[in-house]
Design a protein around this motif. Sequence first.
Motif, mmCIF file in Angstrom:
data_model
loop_
_atom_site.group_PDB
_atom_site.id
_atom_site.type_symbol
_atom_site.label_atom_id
_atom_site.label_comp_id
_atom_site.label_asym_id
_atom_site.label_seq_id
_atom_site.Cartn_x
_atom_site.Cartn_y
_atom_site.Cartn_z
ATOM 1 N N MET A 34 0.855 -1.217 0.218
ATOM 2 C CA MET A 34 -0.001 -0.054 -0.049
ATOM 3 C C MET A 34 0.964 1.246 0.087
ATOM 4 S SD MET A 34 -2.962 -1.327 0.316
ATOM 5 C CE MET A 34 -4.151 0.037 0.630
ATOM 6 N N CYS A 86 0.629 5.519 0.207
ATOM 7 C CA CYS A 86 -0.124 6.935 0.516
ATOM 8 C C CYS A 86 0.749 7.681 -0.568
ATOM 9 C CB CYS A 86 -0.143 7.265 1.854
ATOM 10 S SG CYS A 86 -0.935 8.833 2.136
ATOM 11 N N THR A 105 -4.330 6.598 0.148
ATOM 12 C CA THR A 105 -3.819 5.290 -0.086
ATOM 13 C C THR A 105 -4.244 4.516 -1.006
ATOM 14 O OG1 THR A 105 -3.145 5.691 2.401
ATOM 15 C CG2 THR A 105 -3.010 3.326 1.726
ATOM 16 N N GLY A 122 2.228 2.908 2.948
ATOM 17 C CA GLY A 122 0.926 3.074 3.642
ATOM 18 C C GLY A 122 0.558 1.953 4.251
#
Length: 207
Positions: free
Chosen positions: A114, A116, A130, A150
């Motif tokens: 992930m 962001c 995100t 993230g």
Amino acid sequence: MFLPILCFFSLIISSSHAADFCVGDLAAPQGPAGFSCKKAEKVTVNDFVFSGLGKAGNTSNIIKAAVTPAFVAQFPGLNGLGLSMARLDLDVGGVVPMHTHPAASEVLLVTQGMICAGFISSANGVYFKTIGKGEIMIFPRGLLHFQLNGGGVPATAFVSFSDPQPGLQILDYALFGNNLPTELVTGTTFLDAAQVKKLKAVLGGTG
């Protein structure tokens, strides 16, 4: 009448072939429009293939991130085509600090983990989210933007740029990673001298 028309179309065909590509001659001087073209007889299929994005970059650094470029300097076949790519690896806690690409817009595709990511418009509007595997985000040309891990696992993304040489300026290094005098930094950022000197020490700046 027929002969002039034939000559005209012959000129168009030969001109279009000449403009098919311009593999950069990295040994030649570079101009504002890029590198001059490698001689056609020296161009091979390998000029159009790049394998450097298949391996993760080294994230053992202060930002826990690595960017592996496929710009014209690494991939001469991109010369004059108006695009390039890069691989982004973010370890847990990794970040690409606020930065800008003066010459290109950017598209980021997450393939693992992930990330962001966000950017700031010229009107100081903030756009961030995100995103995960299979999702993409765009960053308009010249705007400040960032990416950070993230999640709790390493993240990977592949990035496409709208120029073979997108350029890069990292805000933190622009302020604190050079010899701009501390008093000028404090006067233009409202930070106190102790904070500026601390950041200069971390980022290798002087003054």
